[in-house]
Design an enzyme around this catalytic site. Structure first.
Site, PDB file in Angstrom:
ATOM      1  N   ASP A  70       0.749  -1.273  -0.015  1.00 39.94           N
ATOM      2  CA  ASP A  70      -0.055   0.047   0.055  1.00 39.94           C
ATOM      3  C   ASP A  70       0.765   1.114   0.106  1.00 39.94           C
ATOM      4  O   ASP A  70       2.187   1.372   0.495  1.00 39.94           O
ATOM      5  CB  ASP A  70      -0.923  -0.094   1.289  1.00 39.94           C
ATOM      6  N   GLY A  74      -4.074   6.290   0.531  1.00 38.89           N
ATOM      7  CA  GLY A  74      -5.601   6.082   0.636  1.00 38.89           C
ATOM      8  C   GLY A  74      -5.911   6.323  -0.892  1.00 38.89           C
ATOM      9  O   GLY A  74      -5.306   6.477  -1.987  1.00 38.89           O
ATOM     10  N   ASP A 140      -7.315  -5.927  -3.217  1.00 41.85           N
ATOM     11  CA  ASP A 140      -8.137  -4.877  -2.495  1.00 41.85           C
ATOM     12  C   ASP A 140      -7.606  -3.569  -2.422  1.00 41.85           C
ATOM     13  O   ASP A 140      -7.682  -3.088  -1.355  1.00 41.85           O
ATOM     14  CB  ASP A 140      -8.440  -5.602  -1.033  1.00 41.85           C
ATOM     15  N   HIS A 143      -9.796   1.081  -6.742  1.00 44.08           N
ATOM     16  CA  HIS A 143     -11.053   0.516  -7.434  1.00 44.08           C
ATOM     17  C   HIS A 143     -11.340   1.349  -8.739  1.00 44.08           C
ATOM     18  O   HIS A 143     -12.244   1.160  -9.078  1.00 44.08           O
ATOM     19  CB  HIS A 143     -12.134   0.654  -6.588  1.00 44.08           C
TER      20      HIS A 143
END
Ligand code: SAH
Ligand code: MG
Length: 209
Positions: A70, A74, A140, A143
């Site tokens: 990551d 965000g 995940d 998107h």
């Protein structure tokens, strides 16, 4: 199917994040099965470590490791002013989201720090330098179509034969959510490289042939 211990389940439920319990149990079962291959488990989209707890514990039990990727700034929908924004995960000094400190506390509290390799970076850049095979890839992350396609193209080829590719937030009906994860899920099936193992709400588990 393997289940997490009550302690791990409690740590998971207490952690900040976006993984419902039902899907989390399916994720855990898939991770535990794939971990038997003895290869690392990899997650794209750490956020605050909620799902990472499950992968880390499955890895620990099998004697392998979980890698989680990551940039910790965000996704689009988590930025200030958007639906999924959480002001408690903003770094006041730089004025940007930073989920890394919360993630580290989550793992610490769950007692799983030593079973996780946290990679801070952009998924496509990390995929490019990641040479090894993986027993399990959990997508995940971002998107948008751009992110989902990059995640699929970057990581799916690294899933070993018999390994699992798990995709979250798959919504066949556009009224239920964005279509990018659904499109890469269809692409994985249409490639002929993956077969479907299970469906749990928006979580899809696929196995590499
Ligand atoms: N798995 C988490 C939720 C992940 S939210 C849970 O169980 O709660 C999605 C995460 O993907 C965000 O933290 C965001 O920073 C990250 N992300 C989005 N696009 C990314 C990219 N291109 N590279 C790396 N991380 C990305
Ligand atoms: Mg998700």
């Amino acid at each position: 199917m393997s289940e997490p211990s009550p302690e791990i389940l409690a740590a998971f439920e207490a952690a900040k994040g976006f993984m419902p319990v039902g899907e989390g149990l399916a994720l855990y079962g898939a991770a535990a099965e794939a971990a038997k291959l003895g290869l690392p488990l990899l997650e794209v989209g750490t956020y605050c470590g909620r799902s990472t707890i499950l992968l880390a514990d499955a890895a620990r039990r099998a004697g392998t490791v979980a890698v989680t990727v990551d940039h910790h700034r965000g996704s689009e929908e988590q930025q200030p002013g958007w639906e999924y924004h959480d002001p408690t995960v903003v770094d006041p000094e730089v004025g940007l989201m930073d989920t890394l400190p919360t993630f580290r506390r989550t793992l610490r509290k769950a007692g799983l720090e030593e079973h996780v390799i946290a990679v801070v970076g952009r998924s496509p850049q990390v995929a490019k330098v990641w040479a090894g095979q993986l027993g399990f890839v959990f997508v995940d992350g971002g998107h948008t179509d751009e992110h989902a396609v990059n995640d699929y193209e970057g990581w799916a080829p690294k899933v070993a034969p018999g390994g699992l590719l798990v995709i979250h937030d798959v919504f066949p009906n556009p009224e239920d959510g964005g279509q990018a994860p659904y499109r890469i899920y269809l692409r994985a099936l249409e490639s002929g490289d993956f077969e479907e193992v299970s469906v749990t709400d928006s979580l899809r588990v696929l196995r590499r042939r």
